[in-house]
Structures are given as C-alpha cells and as structure tokens.
Scaffold this active site. Sequence first.
Site, mmCIF file in Angstrom:
data_model
loop_
_atom_site.group_PDB
_atom_site.id
_atom_site.type_symbol
_atom_site.label_atom_id
_atom_site.label_comp_id
_atom_site.label_asym_id
_atom_site.label_seq_id
_atom_site.Cartn_x
_atom_site.Cartn_y
_atom_site.Cartn_z
ATOM 1 N N LYS A 139 -43.770 -15.186 -24.876
ATOM 2 C CA LYS A 139 -45.151 -15.548 -25.248
ATOM 3 C C LYS A 139 -45.519 -14.892 -26.569
ATOM 4 O O LYS A 139 -44.918 -13.895 -26.989
ATOM 5 C CB LYS A 139 -46.157 -15.143 -24.172
ATOM 6 C CG LYS A 139 -46.249 -13.644 -23.844
ATOM 7 C CD LYS A 139 -47.173 -12.817 -24.709
ATOM 8 C CE LYS A 139 -47.289 -11.383 -24.197
ATOM 9 N NZ LYS A 139 -47.780 -10.417 -25.194
ATOM 10 N N ASP B 47 -49.429 -9.652 -17.339
ATOM 11 C CA ASP B 47 -49.092 -10.894 -18.040
ATOM 12 C C ASP B 47 -48.446 -11.939 -17.133
ATOM 13 O O ASP B 47 -48.235 -13.084 -17.547
ATOM 14 C CB ASP B 47 -48.107 -10.615 -19.199
ATOM 15 C CG ASP B 47 -48.743 -9.838 -20.340
ATOM 16 O OD1 ASP B 47 -49.986 -9.704 -20.357
ATOM 17 O OD2 ASP B 47 -47.991 -9.369 -21.218
HETATM 18 O O1 C5P Z 1 -49.819 -4.661 -15.930
HETATM 19 P P1 C5P Z 1 -48.731 -4.086 -16.776
HETATM 20 O O2 C5P Z 1 -47.842 -3.169 -15.993
HETATM 21 O O3 C5P Z 1 -47.947 -5.113 -17.522
HETATM 22 O O4 C5P Z 1 -49.445 -3.226 -17.882
HETATM 23 C C1 C5P Z 1 -48.759 -2.261 -18.627
HETATM 24 C C2 C5P Z 1 -49.761 -1.260 -19.182
HETATM 25 O O5 C5P Z 1 -50.571 -1.888 -20.169
HETATM 26 C C3 C5P Z 1 -50.726 -0.703 -18.165
HETATM 27 O O6 C5P Z 1 -50.226 0.445 -17.572
HETATM 28 C C4 C5P Z 1 -51.932 -0.389 -19.003
HETATM 29 O O7 C5P Z 1 -51.763 0.855 -19.660
HETATM 30 C C5 C5P Z 1 -51.903 -1.441 -20.090
HETATM 31 N N1 C5P Z 1 -52.766 -2.611 -19.861
HETATM 32 C C6 C5P Z 1 -54.139 -2.455 -19.909
HETATM 33 N N2 C5P Z 1 -54.946 -3.544 -19.732
HETATM 34 C C7 C5P Z 1 -54.408 -4.766 -19.521
HETATM 35 C C8 C5P Z 1 -53.020 -4.938 -19.490
HETATM 36 C C9 C5P Z 1 -52.214 -3.835 -19.651
HETATM 37 O O8 C5P Z 1 -54.647 -1.342 -20.100
HETATM 38 N N3 C5P Z 1 -55.221 -5.828 -19.369
#
Ligand code: C5P
Length: 331
Positions: free
Chosen positions: A18, A152
């Site tokens: 993406k 994502d």
């Molecule tokens: O959800 P995911 O594990 O992919 O997110 C990785 C990191 O990105 C999270 O630990 C957080 O620090 C940050 N994040 C965030 N807000 C989001 C997506 C991700 O703070 N909407």
Amino acid sequence: MTDPLRRLSPVVRLAPAKLNLTLAVVGRRDDGYHSLHSVFVPLTLADRLSLAPVGGHRDTLHVTGLDAGPPADNIVFRALASARAAVGGGWPGGPGPAPALAVRLDKRIPVAAGLGGGSSDAAATVDGALEAWGAELDDHARLAVAAYLGSDVPFFLAGGPALVEGRGEQVAPLHGLRGTPGVLLVTPVIPVPTPEVFAAFDAIRSHVDGAVRMSSAHLAEELRAGLTVANLVARAGVLASANDLLPATALVVPALVPFKRALSRSLGRPIGLSGSGPTLWALYASEGEAAVAAEVVRAALAAGSLTAPGPSAPFVCATAIVGHSQQGSEP
Ligand code: C5P
C-alpha cells in the site's frame, strides 16, 4: 466417512503493498494509538502466498524472496491462529479445529518500509485460510480478526483504494480512480519501526496544523467522485507534503531528508513519504514512465551522483496503483 481435507485444495493469494497518498494524524486515543485520516491505495507490487491444508497440528511457513526476519516471528502464524480461533468448529470438517496449513510466502515487499507488507500478508492469510478450510466468517468477525492483527490489516481485507480512519478499522472504499497511475518507490535499507515514529510524533505534535487533514479530505472526496490519472499526478506536490508523520520520521532517520531532496532534484518531481517511511514515492502517468524513472535512479546511484542512506543500495521499484475493479486473487 469422507475426509474433509481431501476436498480442500491449495489456495493462492496476492498480498499487495500500500501507499498512503495522504496521512493526517487527527488525535491521540486513550489506548495509545492515534486516530488517522488517510487515503490508502493498493499497489501492483505484491507478496504471494499459497496455503495448503496438511496433516498434523502445526502450521508451517516457508519464506522466499526478500528478507522477512525470523520465520517464527512472522505475522502469518498469528493470522492463522486468530482465524482458526474465530472459526472454531465452524468448518466442513468440524467440530474440531480447522486443520494445520503449510504456507509459502514469496516476499517482494520490503519489510518495515511503510508499505504495509506484513499487514497485507496477515489479511491475505486470513482470507486464504478461510477459503482453504471451506469456512466463512461474517464481515463483523473478519473485521475483528483483522483489527486485532494490526491497524492496517482491515484496509487490506477490504481491498481497493480507501479512506481509512480511526485506528485503521474504519475503511470506506473510494471507487473513483479512473486509470492506472504509475508509482516509483525508493526504499532505503533502514528499517523504520512504526512505534518509534509515532513516539517521535507525540514528542513534537505541536507541528500539526490541520493542513494535511484538509488535503486528505479533499483527495478522498475527489477519489470518491472521480479522479483521472492526470489530475492525480497534477496534485503530487500537495500530496507529497500531506503526511503528518514526515517531521517525526525525519527525527528518527535524519539522513532521509537530504536523500528525499536529492531524489526530487534528480527526478524533477515532488517526492512523498509512505506511512511512517522510509519508502519515498513519486507519481507518474503510467507504470512505464515510473520504470524509466527507476532506471534514472538506479543509474544515478551506480554513478554516485545520488547517495542513499543505509548499508546497501535502496530498493527501487516501478509499480502502479490498483483501482477497485482490478483487485482480486490469483486463480
Ligand atoms: O497496529 P500496529 O501494530 O500495526 O501498529 C504499530 C504501531 O504503530 C503501534 O504500536 C502504535 O505505536 C502505532 N500506531 C498508532 N496509531 C495507529 C496505528 C499505529 O499509534 N492508528
């Protein structure tokens, strides 16, 4: 009695990368995540997965292609476990748990690059596993599994260009892209952990002034109503600065800033940052034009007139944005 596994055949899935054409951070949530307003588009650059039911109780993963880190830590295993738990005994061979799968992953998307490769693999694994098992989950249950796996992942499960809001779980399809814009990707070999970038963002968040949110809303509206490739490319200058994470990524990887500037000079194009980076992008009228630009970048890197940060040459790739009607799995 028929053996349920005998009716199940290997399933193949593409897991697209993406690009964030815009990324506005609109707030910080109580759970520590950030609320986003971001236009996500899938690319033709994709990992490939095949999932085959096997005897035994252990899922297996064989990875080829780009380095994806230790296989045991791969999100594919978590995706299989989550999908299996959500299915429970609700598959044709139930009431026992859905069978172990042997997964092959051909990795073509660089990891920790801001291209969503791991999240896309997770979504493709959930979708492919359900088909391999002959199981179904309703939309609510699929979304819950996806959101649990990562912010994502719901976007990739939905497929197609979309406005993504909330933590990532609110995905509104945008059907109005007319044509297939080309994209040049340049990913320096400096993996950038997303949590580090959001932590840096929190430290300097006073920089957010709402301009990116406006650009993002504008693009989303245009991509909903109808936007030609030429009009998208004409907006590249605005989009290239429509990422609230840019200053935070620049703090985490300072060397990215001069490289981005040098790349823009070499190509005579605005250069954007995808997600939390470090992938840099430029938009073109077609994948063919992006391929010409990729050659220019490779030649400049080889000649030393362009120097990328990182221990080795960056990943340079010409790809294209996938519109809704082109989305799908391989036969
Ligand atoms: O959800 P995911 O594990 O992919 O997110 C990785 C990191 O990105 C999270 O630990 C957080 O620090 C940050 N994040 C965030 N807000 C989001 C997506 C991700 O703070 N909407």
